[in-house]
Write a protein that holds these residues in place. Structure first.
Motif, short mmCIF file in Angstrom:
data_model
loop_
_atom_site.label_atom_id
_atom_site.label_comp_id
_atom_site.label_asym_id
_atom_site.label_seq_id
_atom_site.Cartn_x
_atom_site.Cartn_y
_atom_site.Cartn_z
N LEU A 123 2.97 5.88 -3.13
CA LEU A 123 4.07 6.66 -3.68
C LEU A 123 4.03 6.69 -5.20
O LEU A 123 4.27 7.74 -5.83
CB LEU A 123 5.41 6.09 -3.19
N ASN A 124 3.74 5.55 -5.81
CA ASN A 124 3.66 5.51 -7.27
C ASN A 124 2.56 6.44 -7.79
O ASN A 124 2.74 7.15 -8.79
CB ASN A 124 3.41 4.08 -7.75
N GLU A 125 1.41 6.43 -7.12
CA GLU A 125 0.30 7.29 -7.55
C GLU A 125 0.66 8.76 -7.42
O GLU A 125 0.35 9.57 -8.30
CB GLU A 125 -0.95 6.98 -6.73
N GLU A 126 1.33 9.12 -6.32
CA GLU A 126 1.73 10.51 -6.13
C GLU A 126 2.73 10.94 -7.18
O GLU A 126 2.70 12.08 -7.66
CB GLU A 126 2.31 10.70 -4.72
N MET A 127 3.63 10.04 -7.57
CA MET A 127 4.67 10.38 -8.54
C MET A 127 4.13 10.53 -9.94
O MET A 127 4.79 11.10 -10.81
CB MET A 127 5.78 9.33 -8.51
N GLU A 128 2.94 10.02 -10.21
CA GLU A 128 2.38 10.12 -11.55
C GLU A 128 2.09 11.56 -11.94
O GLU A 128 1.94 11.87 -13.12
CB GLU A 128 1.09 9.29 -11.63
N THR A 129 2.00 12.46 -10.98
CA THR A 129 1.74 13.87 -11.28
C THR A 129 3.03 14.66 -11.47
O THR A 129 2.99 15.86 -11.72
CB THR A 129 0.94 14.51 -10.14
N ARG A 189 0.82 -1.20 0.00
CA ARG A 189 0.00 0.00 0.00
C ARG A 189 0.86 1.26 0.00
O ARG A 189 0.55 2.24 -0.68
CB ARG A 189 -0.96 0.00 1.20
N ILE A 190 1.97 1.23 0.76
CA ILE A 190 2.86 2.39 0.78
C ILE A 190 3.45 2.63 -0.61
O ILE A 190 3.50 3.76 -1.11
CB ILE A 190 3.98 2.19 1.80
N ILE A 191 3.90 1.55 -1.24
CA ILE A 191 4.51 1.67 -2.58
C ILE A 191 3.49 2.16 -3.60
O ILE A 191 3.77 3.04 -4.42
CB ILE A 191 5.11 0.32 -3.00
N GLU A 192 2.28 1.61 -3.55
CA GLU A 192 1.24 2.05 -4.49
C GLU A 192 0.90 3.52 -4.29
O GLU A 192 0.68 4.25 -5.26
CB GLU A 192 0.00 1.17 -4.32
#
Length: 215
Positions: free
Chosen positions: A189-195, A184-187
């Motif tokens: 971070l990945n979602e935040e980095m998409e922006t 969940r932490i990795i997902e």
């Protein structure tokens, strides 16, 4: 009567070969399981699925190993890789049974990334990578990069330094199994980095890279 073990079938033309399956938890290469996982990433970095990191990309990340046990801030990173755009890729391996495979490993690899930006620029990453390859069979790291990535090394290292200055780093946690909490932490971070905007390309015609936090 015991059941036959699972098999792996390989097809070469019309010839079928059978190999006994061996679960990862039983170990590989005659090593411990954690060492085996590290060796898998070292020998063929293609096991890291660039196409999954950048789905639909015309030229997804392709990796070359720069060094195992890369020194950073008094610690050592399991693997340092680089892709064809000069984005350094930090890989930390953990087994599910290792207590650090929980939330601690996320903080650990982010600490490595923070130190890498300060410690590996201005050609230092190149020096440390050459030191490793010189010990590993007397190879030149620039030849390794040229063979694996098809890039002119001086151009690639210039991109590495520029990406470090701009904070473009990819993070990968490699594990035999991730706990739901870590996933969940990795997902997140990945979602935040998409922006976040993409790093610069090696050539004007190359596709953009996706954000630099993956697992």
């Amino acid at each position: 009567m015991p059941e036959d073990p699972d098999e792996i079938l390989t097809l070469n033309g019309d010839e079928v070969s059978r190999l006994p399956a061996r679960p990862f938890r039983a170990g590989l290469f005659g090593e411990t399981r954690e060492a085996a996982l590290q060796t898998l990433i070292e020998r063929p970095p293609e096991v890291l699925p660039g196409g999954q990191m950048e789905p639909g990309a015309d030229d997804p990340p392709r990796f070359a190993l720069l060094r195992r046990e890369m020194p950073v801030g008094g610690w050592s990173l399991d693997h340092l890789l680089v892709d064809q755009r000069g984005v350094l890729t930090l890989v930390e391996t953990k087994l599910a049974e290792n207590p650090e495979a929980r939330r601690e490993v996320v903080g650990q690899i982010m600490e490595y990334a923070a130190n890498a930006r300060a410690l590996w620029g201005n050609g230092r990453a190149r020096e440390l990578a050459q030191e490793y390859w010189s010990r590993s069979g007397g190879k030149n790291v620039d030849d390794v990069l040229r063979d694996r990535l098809g890039m002119e090394p001086d151009n690639l290292w210039a991109l590495v330094d520029r990406n470090l200055r701009d904070g473009w780093i990819r993070l990968i946690i490699a594990a035999d199994e991730l706990s739901p909490e870590v996933r969940r932490i990795i997902e997140y971070l990945n979602e935040e980095m998409e922006t976040t905007p993409s790093p610069p390309c090696a050539t004007p015609s190359c596709p953009s890279s996706s954000p630099a936090s993956c697992a």
